[in-house]
Scaffold this motif. Structure first.
Motif, mmCIF file in Angstrom:
data_model
loop_
_atom_site.group_PDB
_atom_site.id
_atom_site.type_symbol
_atom_site.label_atom_id
_atom_site.label_comp_id
_atom_site.label_asym_id
_atom_site.label_seq_id
_atom_site.Cartn_x
_atom_site.Cartn_y
_atom_site.Cartn_z
ATOM 1 N N GLY A 34 7.035 -0.422 9.396
ATOM 2 C CA GLY A 34 6.736 -0.517 10.697
ATOM 3 C C GLY A 34 6.053 -1.037 11.888
ATOM 4 O O GLY A 34 6.665 -0.633 12.819
ATOM 5 N N GLU A 35 5.618 -2.023 11.433
ATOM 6 C CA GLU A 35 4.629 -2.749 12.593
ATOM 7 C C GLU A 35 5.946 -4.320 11.759
ATOM 8 O O GLU A 35 6.231 -4.751 11.079
ATOM 9 N N ASN A 36 5.618 -4.774 12.964
ATOM 10 C CA ASN A 36 5.833 -6.334 13.322
ATOM 11 C C ASN A 36 4.114 -7.467 13.231
ATOM 12 O O ASN A 36 4.206 -7.894 14.173
ATOM 13 N N HIS A 37 4.793 -7.643 11.877
ATOM 14 C CA HIS A 37 4.010 -9.032 11.833
ATOM 15 C C HIS A 37 4.516 -10.471 11.523
ATOM 16 O O HIS A 37 3.638 -11.648 10.671
ATOM 17 N N VAL A 38 6.136 -10.546 11.976
ATOM 18 C CA VAL A 38 6.357 -11.748 11.767
ATOM 19 C C VAL A 38 5.679 -12.960 12.237
ATOM 20 O O VAL A 38 5.445 -13.480 13.589
ATOM 21 N N ILE A 39 5.460 -14.400 11.864
ATOM 22 C CA ILE A 39 4.594 -15.683 12.295
ATOM 23 C C ILE A 39 5.552 -16.202 13.246
ATOM 24 O O ILE A 39 6.822 -16.403 12.661
ATOM 25 N N GLU A 40 5.146 -17.519 13.818
ATOM 26 C CA GLU A 40 5.964 -18.570 14.646
ATOM 27 C C GLU A 40 6.638 -19.396 13.852
ATOM 28 O O GLU A 40 5.573 -19.411 12.564
ATOM 29 N N THR A 64 13.205 -6.575 -14.526
ATOM 30 C CA THR A 64 12.686 -7.783 -13.060
ATOM 31 C C THR A 64 11.973 -7.627 -12.963
ATOM 32 O O THR A 64 11.005 -6.988 -12.639
ATOM 33 N N LEU A 65 11.084 -9.098 -12.499
ATOM 34 C CA LEU A 65 9.691 -9.082 -12.598
ATOM 35 C C LEU A 65 10.198 -8.890 -11.025
ATOM 36 O O LEU A 65 10.646 -9.868 -9.901
ATOM 37 N N ASN A 66 8.535 -8.118 -10.469
ATOM 38 C CA ASN A 66 8.677 -8.210 -8.567
ATOM 39 C C ASN A 66 7.808 -8.733 -8.621
ATOM 40 O O ASN A 66 6.094 -8.781 -9.471
ATOM 41 N N LEU A 67 7.838 -10.021 -7.609
ATOM 42 C CA LEU A 67 6.828 -10.792 -7.466
ATOM 43 C C LEU A 67 5.939 -10.106 -6.539
ATOM 44 O O LEU A 67 4.327 -10.107 -6.909
ATOM 45 N N TRP A 68 6.044 -9.363 -6.088
ATOM 46 C CA TRP A 68 4.643 -8.906 -5.521
ATOM 47 C C TRP A 68 3.789 -8.232 -6.104
ATOM 48 O O TRP A 68 2.756 -8.344 -5.781
ATOM 49 N N ASN A 69 4.150 -7.796 -7.617
ATOM 50 C CA ASN A 69 2.899 -7.439 -8.782
ATOM 51 C C ASN A 69 2.619 -7.645 -9.324
ATOM 52 O O ASN A 69 1.709 -7.795 -9.963
ATOM 53 N N TYR A 70 3.191 -9.655 -9.410
ATOM 54 C CA TYR A 70 2.625 -10.427 -10.013
ATOM 55 C C TYR A 70 1.231 -11.184 -9.886
ATOM 56 O O TYR A 70 0.038 -10.720 -10.929
ATOM 57 N N ARG A 71 0.343 -10.959 -8.624
ATOM 58 C CA ARG A 71 -0.604 -11.741 -9.200
ATOM 59 C C ARG A 71 -1.087 -11.171 -7.763
ATOM 60 O O ARG A 71 -2.231 -11.134 -7.162
ATOM 61 N N LYS A 72 -1.163 -9.812 -8.140
ATOM 62 C CA LYS A 72 -1.627 -8.579 -6.777
ATOM 63 C C LYS A 72 -2.771 -8.561 -6.948
ATOM 64 O O LYS A 72 -3.423 -8.194 -8.044
ATOM 65 N N ILE A 73 -4.117 -8.533 -6.117
ATOM 66 C CA ILE A 73 -5.935 -8.468 -5.910
ATOM 67 C C ILE A 73 -6.102 -7.400 -6.085
ATOM 68 O O ILE A 73 -7.164 -7.246 -5.957
ATOM 69 N N ILE A 74 -5.089 -6.669 -4.813
ATOM 70 C CA ILE A 74 -5.947 -4.681 -4.602
ATOM 71 C C ILE A 74 -5.398 -4.553 -4.727
ATOM 72 O O ILE A 74 -3.501 -4.551 -4.026
ATOM 73 N N SER A 75 -4.731 -3.352 -5.555
ATOM 74 C CA SER A 75 -4.177 -2.040 -5.784
ATOM 75 C C SER A 75 -4.578 -0.942 -4.717
ATOM 76 O O SER A 75 -5.540 -0.513 -5.076
ATOM 77 N N LYS A 76 -4.020 -0.540 -3.832
ATOM 78 C CA LYS A 76 -4.897 0.360 -2.738
ATOM 79 C C LYS A 76 -5.054 1.883 -3.756
ATOM 80 O O LYS A 76 -5.957 2.240 -3.346
ATOM 81 N N ASP A 77 -4.009 1.716 -4.981
ATOM 82 C CA ASP A 77 -4.651 3.640 -5.670
ATOM 83 C C ASP A 77 -5.512 3.646 -6.169
ATOM 84 O O ASP A 77 -5.814 3.909 -6.887
ATOM 85 N N ASN A 78 -6.215 2.256 -6.569
ATOM 86 C CA ASN A 78 -7.710 2.226 -7.252
ATOM 87 C C ASN A 78 -8.814 2.623 -6.399
ATOM 88 O O ASN A 78 -10.095 2.250 -6.956
ATOM 89 N N PHE A 79 -8.262 2.257 -5.391
ATOM 90 C CA PHE A 79 -9.437 2.975 -3.948
ATOM 91 C C PHE A 79 -9.304 4.103 -3.230
ATOM 92 O O PHE A 79 -7.858 4.410 -3.573
ATOM 93 N N LYS A 80 -10.450 4.697 -2.849
ATOM 94 C CA LYS A 80 -10.561 6.103 -1.735
ATOM 95 C C LYS A 80 -9.346 5.799 -0.758
ATOM 96 O O LYS A 80 -8.684 5.422 -0.284
ATOM 97 N N LYS A 81 -8.354 7.208 -0.208
ATOM 98 C CA LYS A 81 -7.464 7.326 -0.003
ATOM 99 C C LYS A 81 -7.529 6.840 1.445
ATOM 100 O O LYS A 81 -8.743 6.849 2.110
ATOM 101 N N GLY A 82 -6.405 5.695 1.804
ATOM 102 C CA GLY A 82 -6.800 5.422 3.889
ATOM 103 C C GLY A 82 -7.668 3.839 2.906
ATOM 104 O O GLY A 82 -7.534 3.030 5.005
ATOM 105 N N THR A 83 -8.816 3.633 2.431
ATOM 106 C CA THR A 83 -9.179 2.344 2.552
ATOM 107 C C THR A 83 -8.461 1.090 2.712
ATOM 108 O O THR A 83 -8.484 0.164 3.347
ATOM 109 N N TYR A 84 -7.578 0.832 1.678
ATOM 110 C CA TYR A 84 -6.260 -0.147 2.375
ATOM 111 C C TYR A 84 -4.963 0.164 3.106
ATOM 112 O O TYR A 84 -4.261 1.976 2.125
ATOM 113 N N PRO A 85 -4.123 -0.465 3.887
ATOM 114 C CA PRO A 85 -2.796 0.154 3.770
ATOM 115 C C PRO A 85 -1.885 0.299 3.184
ATOM 116 O O PRO A 85 -0.669 0.333 3.084
ATOM 117 N N GLY A 86 -2.380 -0.571 2.918
ATOM 118 C CA GLY A 86 -1.420 -1.192 1.126
ATOM 119 C C GLY A 86 -1.684 -1.766 -0.196
ATOM 120 O O GLY A 86 -2.770 -2.465 0.458
#
Length: 570
Positions: A259-265, A316-338
């Motif tokens: 829902g947010e727009n973070h598109v770089i230049e 099919t490998l989802n590249l997002w999961n390949y080198r994921k360094i923070i999984s929000k589910d490992n942290f208390k709810k609300g710690t990370y938005p994603g």
């Protein structure tokens, strides 16, 4: 240093108080100091150039055996691949129990403990013995670069406090003084102040990412790919090419805020990279910025998946999961938005320039080129990457500049896969560690690599050679759990310079399995112990291998210090 810079440096290094010691003015920490020709000269038992994993491991080994150490690092982060280059550890499946040094596993546990002490983990995650903060599929321990920095700094803290370690961040080695077969001193420049230091020691370690000390010291070395006629390797090319080195990658971190727009230049080189089709000796599958690429093992087209909410995509490998360094589910709810993931994919391997031997101007040119490729990939993901719903782009993907600790959000240093390599007393070839080549040599299917009588460590990774500057596509095939022979750590001529990174006696092919995180650490730790042993015995390192009684004693010495020299028998 003013208070503001002092605090910023602590923050960039993970927030650990011990990090502050690393920024004490260099001269205050040296074992001995003198002034020579107007330059400060620092003396120690060992000078180590390069604060990557091999350099850190060499330093730890020397320090715990009561040697004084000067350790230089070009960036403001130690940790090499894990930190300044932003690459979560590439490891083998047995890493939790064997196949690495005890200190490496202690470091890994230190990373887990850091999260458990300092982060709001869920109760389930905190109770997990082998916590993987990111749950990335590439490793059993995917984590943030700055946590590696904090843990390494904490491990170094007592040595800095007692003056046994002088840690010179943002210092680059620029020249060497050599007499015959021995290095006498190195000159280092402070990249902030441009002041210069002379560093002197009985032993020097080249733990730089590209083997920078080898040409400076006149140490014989090779680069690029050897010919099949030289090595008789199954996967070697017919013709040698010293300029043929693996691609480097400029890594970056992203998260996703729906829902947010973070598109770089739009990056200045985007139109070039959007339409770029790699010209390879064996064809690429299409455009580089695409979800189709060349299967490393077969070179046939292979489709990858991408969904920034971590959606599973069947086989099919989802590249997002390949080198994921923070999984929000490992942290208390609300710690990370994603979740947070590292982008080190086929799509941002840069092979249009060779960093090895490049001038300072060309190094910057190629590094900048790699940055433009990575930013173009990011922009493509945000605006044009195909979505499962038929749309294009994910504008909620956000570049996490804080993760890499840089203003542009890109890694502090390129992820370099290949270095200058010493001409060694013994060179590791594909016949020693490659599964198929070894079977041809022995006439039977093997489950372990060649056994080296002079083993000083172990490791494992498949032979993974990325697309290269000469237009080679992937070379990727099976290897066998291997040993690290002492002979591969010994230059043929130089007596007091040792390698501790990707600059050991491998070939272009075997570098593909000896270049990963735990192997680099093992190499470095054994080199630090070799220096201690050689100093105590008053011999040069080559004599340790040449004399059976010394070799056996040295192997016993390192085994007692947590170095594995053999794989368990099946």
């Amino acid at each position: 240093m003013n208070r503001r810079n002092f605090i910023e440096n602590i923050a960039l290094s993970g927030g650990a108080l011990a990090t502050a010691s690393a920024f004490v003015p260099a001269a205050a920490k040296a074992e001995t100091k003198e002034i020579v020709n107007g330059k400060t000269k620092l003396n120690a038992d060992v000078v180590i150039a390069g604060g990557g994993l091999g350099g850190c491991a060499s330093a730890f080994a020397a320090l715990r055996n009561n040697l004084s150490v000067i350790l230089t690092e070009e960036t403001d982060w130690i940790g090499g691949q894990l930190s300044q280059q932003g690459v979560p550890p590439d490891e083998h499946i047995w890493i939790e129990t064997h196949g690495a040094t005890q200190l490496y596993r202690d470091f890994r546990n230190g990373v887990r403990d850091y999260y458990k002490r300092n982060y709001p983990l869920t109760d389930e995650a905190k109770a997990r013995k082998n916590l993987n903060p990111g749950d990335g599929s590439v490793s059993k321990l995917c984590h943030e670069p700055r946590v590696a920095v904090a843990v390494l700094n904490n491990m170094f803290a007592p040595y800095i406090s007692t003056g046994k370690l002088t840690l010179l961040l943002e210092h680059k080695i620029t020249s060497a003084s050599v007499a015959g077969n021995q290095v006498k001193a190195l000159e280092a420049v402070n990249l902030r102040s441009n002041s210069k230091l002379i560093l002197s020691a009985p032993y020097f370690v080249d733990a730089t990412e590209m083997g920078d000390l080898l040409p400076m010291t006149g140490t014989e070395f090779v680069t690029g790919a050897e010919a099949k006629s030289e090595t008789n390797e199954l996967h070697a090319p017919e013709k040698a090419n010293p300029e043929n080195n693996q691609a480097f990658t400029v890594c970056f971190a992203i998260d996703y805020v729906p829902g947010e727009n973070h598109v770089i230049e739009k990056p200045k080189d985007y139109d070039f990279w959007k339409n770029f089709v790699p010209k390879m000796t064996k064809p690429w599958s299409g455009k580089l910025l695409d979800l189709s690429y060349s299967n490393p093992k077969t070179l046939e087209p292979k489709v990858l998946g991408f969904h920034p909410e971590g959606v599973l995509m069947g086989d099919t490998l989802n590249l997002w999961n390949y080198r994921k360094i923070i999984s929000k589910d490992n942290f208390k709810k609300g710690t990370y938005p994603g979740d947070i993931t590292i982008v080190n994919w086929p799509q941002n391997d840069y092979f249009l320039g060779n960093l090895i031997g490049a001038s300072e101007k060309d190094f910057k040119k190629y590094f900048d080129g790699g940055k433009q490729l990575s930013l173009s990939l990011l922009y493509w993901l945000q605006t044009e990457a195909p979505r499962p719903d038929g749309g294009k782009g994910w504008p909620g993907i956000r570049l996490r500049k804080d993760i890499m600790g840089t203003e542009d959000g890109l890694a502090k240093y390129p992820y370099i896969r290949e270095s200058r390599r010493i001409k060694a007393v013994f060179t590791i070839k594909e016949e020693h560690v490659g599964a198929e080549n070894r079977a041809l040599v022995t006439g039977k299917k093997e489950n372990t690599a060649a056994e080296f009588y002079d083993s000083v460590g172990v490791g494992y990774y498949h032979i993974d050679v990325h697309p290269s500057t000469a237009g080679n596509n992937y070379i990727d095939f099976g290897s066998l759990p291997f040993q690290i022979p002492l002979g591969a750590l010994l230059p043929q001529r130089m007596e007091n310079l040792l390698p501790a990174n990707k600059n050991i006696g491998t070939t272009h092919i075997t570098n593909g399995c000896y270049r990963l995180h735990p192997v680099e650490w093992s190499i470095g730790e054994s080199v630090g112990l070799l220096i201690k042993y050689a100093l105590d015995k008053k011999v040069i390192p080559r004599e340790v291998r040449a004399k059976n009684n010394l070799l056996k004693e040295f192997q016993g010495f390192i085994t007692k210090q947590g170095i594995e020299t053999q794989w368990p028998k099946a």
